[in-house]
Design a protein around this motif. Structure first.
Motif, PDB file in Angstrom:
ATOM      1  N   PHE A 113       0.862  -1.187   0.000  1.00  0.00           N
ATOM      2  CA  PHE A 113       0.000   0.000   0.000  1.00  0.00           C
ATOM      3  C   PHE A 113       0.897   1.235   0.000  1.00  0.00           C
ATOM      4  O   PHE A 113       1.763   1.390   0.873  1.00  0.00           O
ATOM      5  CB  PHE A 113      -0.892   0.023   1.248  1.00  0.00           C
ATOM      6  CG  PHE A 113      -1.886   1.149   1.271  1.00  0.00           C
ATOM      7  CD1 PHE A 113      -3.200   0.943   0.897  1.00  0.00           C
ATOM      8  CD2 PHE A 113      -1.513   2.424   1.687  1.00  0.00           C
ATOM      9  CE1 PHE A 113      -4.135   1.981   0.920  1.00  0.00           C
ATOM     10  CE2 PHE A 113      -2.417   3.471   1.704  1.00  0.00           C
ATOM     11  CZ  PHE A 113      -3.727   3.252   1.322  1.00  0.00           C
ATOM     12  N   SER A 115       1.033   5.147   0.514  1.00  0.00           N
ATOM     13  CA  SER A 115       0.315   6.296   1.077  1.00  0.00           C
ATOM     14  C   SER A 115       1.052   7.561   0.673  1.00  0.00           C
ATOM     15  O   SER A 115       2.251   7.698   0.932  1.00  0.00           O
ATOM     16  CB  SER A 115       0.263   6.164   2.610  1.00  0.00           C
ATOM     17  OG  SER A 115      -0.386   7.282   3.181  1.00  0.00           O
ATOM     18  N   ILE A 155     -10.082   2.196  -0.165  1.00  0.00           N
ATOM     19  CA  ILE A 155      -8.820   2.506   0.518  1.00  0.00           C
ATOM     20  C   ILE A 155      -8.746   1.772   1.852  1.00  0.00           C
ATOM     21  O   ILE A 155      -7.709   1.183   2.192  1.00  0.00           O
ATOM     22  CB  ILE A 155      -8.670   4.028   0.719  1.00  0.00           C
ATOM     23  CG1 ILE A 155      -8.398   4.703  -0.632  1.00  0.00           C
ATOM     24  CG2 ILE A 155      -7.534   4.340   1.699  1.00  0.00           C
ATOM     25  CD1 ILE A 155      -8.336   6.212  -0.559  1.00  0.00           C
ATOM     26  N   PHE A 156      -9.836   1.780   2.607  1.00  0.00           N
ATOM     27  CA  PHE A 156      -9.832   1.093   3.896  1.00  0.00           C
ATOM     28  C   PHE A 156      -9.618  -0.407   3.705  1.00  0.00           C
ATOM     29  O   PHE A 156      -8.863  -1.047   4.451  1.00  0.00           O
ATOM     30  CB  PHE A 156     -11.159   1.341   4.624  1.00  0.00           C
ATOM     31  CG  PHE A 156     -11.208   0.716   5.993  1.00  0.00           C
ATOM     32  CD1 PHE A 156     -10.500   1.259   7.054  1.00  0.00           C
ATOM     33  CD2 PHE A 156     -11.959  -0.434   6.210  1.00  0.00           C
ATOM     34  CE1 PHE A 156     -10.537   0.675   8.309  1.00  0.00           C
ATOM     35  CE2 PHE A 156     -12.004  -1.028   7.458  1.00  0.00           C
ATOM     36  CZ  PHE A 156     -11.291  -0.467   8.513  1.00  0.00           C
ATOM     37  N   GLU A 158      -7.991  -1.896   1.290  1.00  0.00           N
ATOM     38  CA  GLU A 158      -6.595  -2.149   0.929  1.00  0.00           C
ATOM     39  C   GLU A 158      -5.659  -1.956   2.119  1.00  0.00           C
ATOM     40  O   GLU A 158      -4.660  -2.670   2.254  1.00  0.00           O
ATOM     41  CB  GLU A 158      -6.179  -1.234  -0.225  1.00  0.00           C
ATOM     42  CG  GLU A 158      -6.902  -1.512  -1.538  1.00  0.00           C
ATOM     43  CD  GLU A 158      -6.526  -2.851  -2.146  1.00  0.00           C
ATOM     44  OE1 GLU A 158      -5.429  -3.359  -1.832  1.00  0.00           O
ATOM     45  OE2 GLU A 158      -7.328  -3.392  -2.928  1.00  0.00           O
ATOM     46  N   LEU A 159      -5.985  -1.021   2.989  1.00  0.00           N
ATOM     47  CA  LEU A 159      -5.192  -0.828   4.205  1.00  0.00           C
ATOM     48  C   LEU A 159      -5.224  -2.073   5.082  1.00  0.00           C
ATOM     49  O   LEU A 159      -4.200  -2.493   5.643  1.00  0.00           O
ATOM     50  CB  LEU A 159      -5.717   0.378   4.995  1.00  0.00           C
ATOM     51  CG  LEU A 159      -5.325   1.764   4.478  1.00  0.00           C
ATOM     52  CD1 LEU A 159      -6.197   2.835   5.131  1.00  0.00           C
ATOM     53  CD2 LEU A 159      -3.848   2.050   4.748  1.00  0.00           C
ATOM     54  N   ALA A 162      -3.114  -4.979   3.396  1.00  0.00           N
ATOM     55  CA  ALA A 162      -1.708  -4.732   3.051  1.00  0.00           C
ATOM     56  C   ALA A 162      -0.733  -5.437   3.990  1.00  0.00           C
ATOM     57  O   ALA A 162      -0.960  -5.541   5.198  1.00  0.00           O
ATOM     58  CB  ALA A 162      -1.434  -3.234   3.037  1.00  0.00           C
ATOM     59  N   PHE A 165       3.636  -1.176   3.951  1.00  0.00           N
ATOM     60  CA  PHE A 165       3.162   0.206   3.819  1.00  0.00           C
ATOM     61  C   PHE A 165       4.329   1.098   3.422  1.00  0.00           C
ATOM     62  O   PHE A 165       5.347   1.157   4.120  1.00  0.00           O
ATOM     63  CB  PHE A 165       2.563   0.700   5.139  1.00  0.00           C
ATOM     64  CG  PHE A 165       1.320  -0.031   5.546  1.00  0.00           C
ATOM     65  CD1 PHE A 165       0.065   0.419   5.157  1.00  0.00           C
ATOM     66  CD2 PHE A 165       1.399  -1.183   6.318  1.00  0.00           C
ATOM     67  CE1 PHE A 165      -1.085  -0.263   5.515  1.00  0.00           C
ATOM     68  CE2 PHE A 165       0.258  -1.870   6.698  1.00  0.00           C
ATOM     69  CZ  PHE A 165      -0.992  -1.410   6.290  1.00  0.00           C
ATOM     70  N   GLU A 182      -4.078   7.194   7.292  1.00  0.00           N
ATOM     71  CA  GLU A 182      -3.516   5.979   6.697  1.00  0.00           C
ATOM     72  C   GLU A 182      -2.260   5.546   7.445  1.00  0.00           C
ATOM     73  O   GLU A 182      -2.050   4.351   7.701  1.00  0.00           O
ATOM     74  CB  GLU A 182      -3.179   6.229   5.223  1.00  0.00           C
ATOM     75  CG  GLU A 182      -4.404   6.427   4.347  1.00  0.00           C
ATOM     76  CD  GLU A 182      -4.077   6.887   2.937  1.00  0.00           C
ATOM     77  OE1 GLU A 182      -5.018   7.068   2.139  1.00  0.00           O
ATOM     78  OE2 GLU A 182      -2.868   7.059   2.636  1.00  0.00           O
ATOM     79  N   ILE A 185      -3.176   3.734  10.679  1.00  0.00           N
ATOM     80  CA  ILE A 185      -3.598   2.346  10.462  1.00  0.00           C
ATOM     81  C   ILE A 185      -2.396   1.468  10.141  1.00  0.00           C
ATOM     82  O   ILE A 185      -2.282   0.333  10.631  1.00  0.00           O
ATOM     83  CB  ILE A 185      -4.632   2.283   9.318  1.00  0.00           C
ATOM     84  CG1 ILE A 185      -5.922   2.997   9.749  1.00  0.00           C
ATOM     85  CG2 ILE A 185      -4.939   0.837   8.939  1.00  0.00           C
ATOM     86  CD1 ILE A 185      -6.960   3.121   8.659  1.00  0.00           C
ATOM     87  N   GLY A 186      -1.480   1.986   9.323  1.00  0.00           N
ATOM     88  CA  GLY A 186      -0.291   1.215   8.988  1.00  0.00           C
ATOM     89  C   GLY A 186       0.541   0.874  10.209  1.00  0.00           C
ATOM     90  O   GLY A 186       0.984  -0.272  10.374  1.00  0.00           O
ATOM     91  N   LYS A 189      -1.170  -1.793  12.322  1.00  0.00           N
ATOM     92  CA  LYS A 189      -0.942  -3.129  11.782  1.00  0.00           C
ATOM     93  C   LYS A 189       0.491  -3.599  12.043  1.00  0.00           C
ATOM     94  O   LYS A 189       0.748  -4.786  12.217  1.00  0.00           O
ATOM     95  CB  LYS A 189      -1.228  -3.150  10.279  1.00  0.00           C
ATOM     96  CG  LYS A 189      -2.706  -3.103   9.925  1.00  0.00           C
ATOM     97  CD  LYS A 189      -2.953  -3.627   8.525  1.00  0.00           C
ATOM     98  CE  LYS A 189      -2.626  -5.100   8.424  1.00  0.00           C
ATOM     99  NZ  LYS A 189      -2.888  -5.650   7.088  1.00  0.00           N
TER     100      LYS A 189
END
Length: 341
Positions: A113, A115, A155-156, A158-159, A162, A165, A182, A185-186, A189
């Motif tokens: 992903f 960003s 987008i959400f 794919e986040l 992923a 990032f 974004e 969230i990355g 994760k």
């Protein structure tokens, strides 16, 4: 059609009118492509394969670079105009950019992903193309979201999916509410799933906030996938490790193909499977299994694909093969590649 298959088809058509004029026996020895072009029979008479395409396909399978050298020699001798630059670049990418010896198309399970701020689009698309050229799944909103699609939901989605990032940090990125969402969230994760986080600096901006904890680099230093592995946070899964996971996945796929090889009932099916694994670096246990199956099934051992396989792997692993168990393999190699040279 894969690029190398298209090349083989195109050059075969070009050389077909010269098929009977070409001294294939001489070329096989000159470019060390023994076994891929023809064989000697019991009366020591050399006979080559029935078509230019089969000869080139087998030679390319055995040693792609030697095959290209041979074809360039033929074109020079017969004053044939053919451009080899693209296929040479293709071979170089297979060996260098990816860093793993199996086809680029097999990276599709690995999800990236990117960003970025819209003001940094040109740099984002450059990074995006590095991954796409390797046939990796890479998401860049401007390129992947279709007309009429709900961009927020996509987008959400794919986040969440992923594994890696890429954050293109800039002043405009820092000011963007959506970009920082974004990033949050990355990094979440990263904490929960040990996902890979790579900050790339697109201008003179200094890392800020959560990005202080992760080693990054200037994005202009990134030219290939290998470049990314040099700047990974030691607490994160490295790109090399991530690719190794994909390699393990590929090994399982190859194991499945080898099991299918065991049951082939004709040369054509055997050649089909050998074609699928010809660019892949096999492990010793896989080589042994193919040798075992070949000794049990003459549709394998009699195929041209096995001939190239034998040439490629026997010498490499002969010291690791049980001499009694694989005595027949040694004999076959001697008959094919030593007795008549």
């Amino acid at each position: 059609m894969r690029f190398d298959d298209k090349f083989i088809a195109d050059i075969s058509i070009t050389l077909e009118p010269f098929f009977d004029e070409i001294d294939w026996e001489f070329l096989e020895k000159k470019f060390d492509l023994t076994g891929s072009i023809g064989k000697y029979n019991n009366h020591n008479i050399y006979y080559y394969q029935e078509s230019v395409e089969r000869i080139i396909d087998n030679s390319f399978n055995l040693n792609s670079k030697k095959c290209i050298e041979m074809l360039e020699y033929i074109c020079y001798k017969y004053n044939i105009n053919f451009d080899f630059e693209d296929i040479r670049n293709y071979i170089d990418l297979e060996e260098k950019d990816i860093g793993i010896e199996f086809p680029k198309s097999d990276f599709q399970h690995f999800r990236v992903f990117i960003s970025y701020s819209s003001e940094d689009y040109e740099e984002a698309i450059r990074i995006y193309n590095i991954f796409k050229n390797a046939n990796m799944h890479c998401f860049l909103a401007s390129e992947e979201i279709k007309l009429g699609e709900n961009w927020n939901e996509r987008i959400f989605e794919e986040l969440i999916k992923a594994d890696v990032f890429i954050f293109l940090l800039s002043e405009s990125y820092k000011k963007s509410f959506w970009c920082n969402q974004e990033a949050s969230i990355g990094f979440l994760k990263r904490e929960l799933n040990n996902s890979l986080v790579i900050p790339l600096l697109t201008d003179n901006i200094m890392p800020y906030g959560i990005f202080y904890s992760v080693q990054g680099t200037n994005s202009n230093k990134i030219k290939t996938l290998k470049d990314l592995s040099k700047f990974i946070d030691s607490n994160s899964v490295s790109l090399d490790n991530a690719l190794n996971l994909e390699y393990e996945h590929k090994l399982r796929e190859i194991d499945d193909l080898i099991e299918k090889l065991c049951d082939v009932t004709n040369y054509y099916d055997a050649n089909e499977i050998f074609d699928k694994i010809k660019f892949i670096k096999l492990e010793l246990y896989q080589v042994k299994k193919i040798f075992d199956y070949a000794m049990l099934n003459n549709q394998i051992s009699g195929s041209f694909g096995f001939n190239s396989f034998l040439k490629k792997y026997y010498l490499k692993y002969q010291n690791k093969l049980d001499s009694k168990r694989y005595a027949k393999i040694k004999l076959w190699y001697k008959q094919c590649f030593e007795d008549y040279i």
